[in-house]
Design a protein around this motif. Structure first.
Motif, PDB file in Angstrom:
ATOM      1  N   HIS A  80       0.799  -1.314  -0.152  1.00  0.00           N
ATOM      2  CA  HIS A  80       0.056   0.111   0.032  1.00  0.00           C
ATOM      3  C   HIS A  80       0.699   1.193   0.061  1.00  0.00           C
ATOM      4  N   ARG A  81       2.306   1.212   0.878  1.00  0.00           N
ATOM      5  CA  ARG A  81       2.804   2.482   0.805  1.00  0.00           C
ATOM      6  C   ARG A  81       3.580   2.704  -0.542  1.00  0.00           C
ATOM      7  N   SER A  82       3.896   1.628  -1.261  1.00  0.00           N
ATOM      8  CA  SER A  82       4.404   1.811  -2.481  1.00  0.00           C
ATOM      9  C   SER A  82       3.553   2.519  -3.739  1.00  0.00           C
ATOM     10  N   LYS A  83       2.258   2.313  -3.352  1.00  0.00           N
ATOM     11  CA  LYS A  83       1.031   3.222  -4.133  1.00  0.00           C
ATOM     12  C   LYS A  83       0.709   4.571  -3.440  1.00  0.00           C
ATOM     13  N   GLY A  84       1.467   4.896  -2.569  1.00  0.00           N
ATOM     14  CA  GLY A  84       1.089   6.233  -1.916  1.00  0.00           C
ATOM     15  C   GLY A  84      -0.213   6.421  -1.229  1.00  0.00           C
ATOM     16  N   LEU A 175     -12.610   1.691  10.665  1.00  0.00           N
ATOM     17  CA  LEU A 175     -14.120   2.235  10.715  1.00  0.00           C
ATOM     18  C   LEU A 175     -13.854   3.852  11.211  1.00  0.00           C
ATOM     19  N   CYS A 176     -12.771   4.165  12.152  1.00  0.00           N
ATOM     20  CA  CYS A 176     -12.495   5.216  12.557  1.00  0.00           C
ATOM     21  C   CYS A 176     -12.241   6.382  11.657  1.00  0.00           C
ATOM     22  N   LEU A 177     -11.432   5.997  10.666  1.00  0.00           N
ATOM     23  CA  LEU A 177     -10.787   7.053   9.567  1.00  0.00           C
ATOM     24  C   LEU A 177     -11.994   7.076   8.713  1.00  0.00           C
ATOM     25  N   THR A 178     -12.991   6.251   8.275  1.00  0.00           N
ATOM     26  CA  THR A 178     -14.002   6.390   7.368  1.00  0.00           C
ATOM     27  C   THR A 178     -15.056   7.172   7.943  1.00  0.00           C
ATOM     28  N   LEU A 179     -15.380   7.229   9.369  1.00  0.00           N
ATOM     29  CA  LEU A 179     -16.245   8.192   9.985  1.00  0.00           C
ATOM     30  C   LEU A 179     -15.705   9.568   9.927  1.00  0.00           C
ATOM     31  N   TYR A 180     -14.536   9.910   9.831  1.00  0.00           N
ATOM     32  CA  TYR A 180     -14.100  11.172   9.546  1.00  0.00           C
ATOM     33  C   TYR A 180     -13.782  11.502   8.333  1.00  0.00           C
ATOM     34  N   GLY A 181     -14.461  10.694   7.427  1.00  0.00           N
ATOM     35  CA  GLY A 181     -14.460  11.505   5.961  1.00  0.00           C
ATOM     36  C   GLY A 181     -13.454  10.975   5.315  1.00  0.00           C
ATOM     37  N   ARG A 182     -12.364   9.950   5.648  1.00  0.00           N
ATOM     38  CA  ARG A 182     -11.297   9.629   4.673  1.00  0.00           C
ATOM     39  C   ARG A 182     -11.828   8.600   3.857  1.00  0.00           C
ATOM     40  N   PRO A 183     -11.469   8.562   2.556  1.00  0.00           N
ATOM     41  CA  PRO A 183     -11.631   7.547   1.571  1.00  0.00           C
ATOM     42  C   PRO A 183     -11.520   6.096   2.198  1.00  0.00           C
ATOM     43  N   ILE A 184     -12.205   5.252   1.726  1.00  0.00           N
ATOM     44  CA  ILE A 184     -12.023   3.794   1.977  1.00  0.00           C
ATOM     45  C   ILE A 184     -10.715   3.491   1.531  1.00  0.00           C
ATOM     46  N   HIS A 185     -10.113   3.577   0.378  1.00  0.00           N
ATOM     47  CA  HIS A 185      -8.969   2.959  -0.119  1.00  0.00           C
ATOM     48  C   HIS A 185      -7.703   3.677   0.806  1.00  0.00           C
ATOM     49  N   GLN A 186      -7.709   4.812   1.036  1.00  0.00           N
ATOM     50  CA  GLN A 186      -6.824   5.362   2.028  1.00  0.00           C
ATOM     51  C   GLN A 186      -6.703   4.866   3.550  1.00  0.00           C
ATOM     52  N   ALA A 187      -8.131   4.569   3.987  1.00  0.00           N
ATOM     53  CA  ALA A 187      -8.236   4.393   5.243  1.00  0.00           C
ATOM     54  C   ALA A 187      -7.732   2.768   5.271  1.00  0.00           C
ATOM     55  N   LEU A 188      -8.158   2.002   4.468  1.00  0.00           N
ATOM     56  CA  LEU A 188      -7.663   0.634   4.319  1.00  0.00           C
ATOM     57  C   LEU A 188      -5.946   0.432   4.280  1.00  0.00           C
ATOM     58  N   ALA A 189      -5.606   1.358   3.575  1.00  0.00           N
ATOM     59  CA  ALA A 189      -4.123   1.364   3.415  1.00  0.00           C
ATOM     60  C   ALA A 189      -3.282   1.663   4.517  1.00  0.00           C
ATOM     61  N   THR A 190      -3.772   2.820   5.162  1.00  0.00           N
ATOM     62  CA  THR A 190      -3.320   3.303   6.560  1.00  0.00           C
ATOM     63  C   THR A 190      -3.580   2.208   7.565  1.00  0.00           C
TER      64      THR A 190
END
Length: 282
Positions: A80-84, A175-190
């Motif tokens: 995931h990090r290699s994809k930024g 769950l936490c990140l998506t509840l604060y509006g982060r895109p699902i792809h970024q939330a899963l990667a993080t």
């Protein structure tokens, strides 16, 4: 040694564990989770057949799961990090507080009855599944992730619950990140990076929590020594790790080819199935 276990049962379980390792790796990359939600139920059945007492069975599954999560989370995170897609700032803030939560959860694990582990699984998996399957964009805690102690408190809670579930923290942090509006792809990667923060101290904590506990159960002493350290089964980890690591990058690459809606639906159904499984076991 284990009179109720036939050689055919053991061969079947070995094959099942290797196959589950493949599934674990794919899920680790696809959903940004360490795969613990797959590992724990399968190990639970393995240790049931081997007549491991119920008082030890669930924490042994959780501790072993955390050990397996270490390499799968690393592989998933690097892909995931290699994809930024990884938010390094979130990981920097959460880091020490997730670890504190994991250590607290490991202390609880030494004394908690087995029902505690199952109920944590049901509550967290059920809430997450409802959010993903039926949630709307209006279901938000805020427009941006909080700063300061609020964010640090989330880290502690994620660490405690993840260590009691045997997961890498991916589903909770997602769950936490998506509840604060982060895109699902970024939330899963993080969230794949959170797996490393949970699994390493978690494994060490479960070694401590289970150290010497098998001596109280002669029927499983042979299973525990030398095939386990505390609440971490070495044979279980050995069967899961190679295939899960191999398959993690496939899941991560697949995640970036799926739409947001498809990814949320798949993740929600996956969590709902886990919730039902452990509810029935109670």
């Amino acid at each position: 040694m284990f009179p109720d276990v036939s050689i055919y049962d053991l061969v079947f379980l070995v094959i099942a564990l290797v196959a589950a390792g493949c599934l674990t790796g794919i899920l680790a990359g696809l959903f940004g989770v360490g795969g613990g939600a797959v590992i724990v139920p399968i190990l639970y059945e393995l240790f049931r057949i081997l007549s491991v007492p119920d008082e030890m069975r669930m924490p042994l599954c959780v501790g072993t799961s955390l050990a397996v999560i270490i390499p799968t989370s690393l592989r998933s995170y690097l892909t995931h990090r290699s994809k930024g897609a990884v938010d390094g700032e979130v990981l920097r803030i959460w880091g020490p507080f997730v670890v504190i939560g994991v250590l607290l959860g490991s202390v609880v694990a030494r004394y908690a009855p087995p029902e505690v582990f199952k109920m944590v699984f049901i509550a967290v998996a059920g809430f997450s599944a409802i959010r993903l399957l039926f949630g709307r964009d209006s279901w938000r805690l805020g427009a941006e992730v909080p700063k300061g102690w609020a964010m640090k408190a989330y880290g502690v809670v994620i660490g405690i619950l993840s260590s009691l579930m045997g997961i890498g923290g991916g589903q909770l942090s997602t769950l936490c990140l998506t509840l604060y509006g982060r895109p699902i792809h970024q939330a899963l990667a993080t969230s794949s990076g959170v797996g490393l923060l949970v699994s390493i101290p978690g494994m060490l904590g479960y070694i401590y929590a289970g150290w010497g506990r098998a001596a109280a159960y002669p029927a499983v002493a042979a299973l525990q020594f030398p095939l386990a350290l505390g609440f971490v089964s070495l044979i279980g980890a050995a069967l899961f790790i190679p295939t899960s690591v191999l398959c993690a990058s496939y899941g991560a690459n697949l995640a970036h080819r799926l739409s947001r809606k498809t990814l949320e639906l798949a993740f929600g159904l996956f969590l709902l199935a886990i919730c039902i499984r452990f509810a029935l076991s109670l």
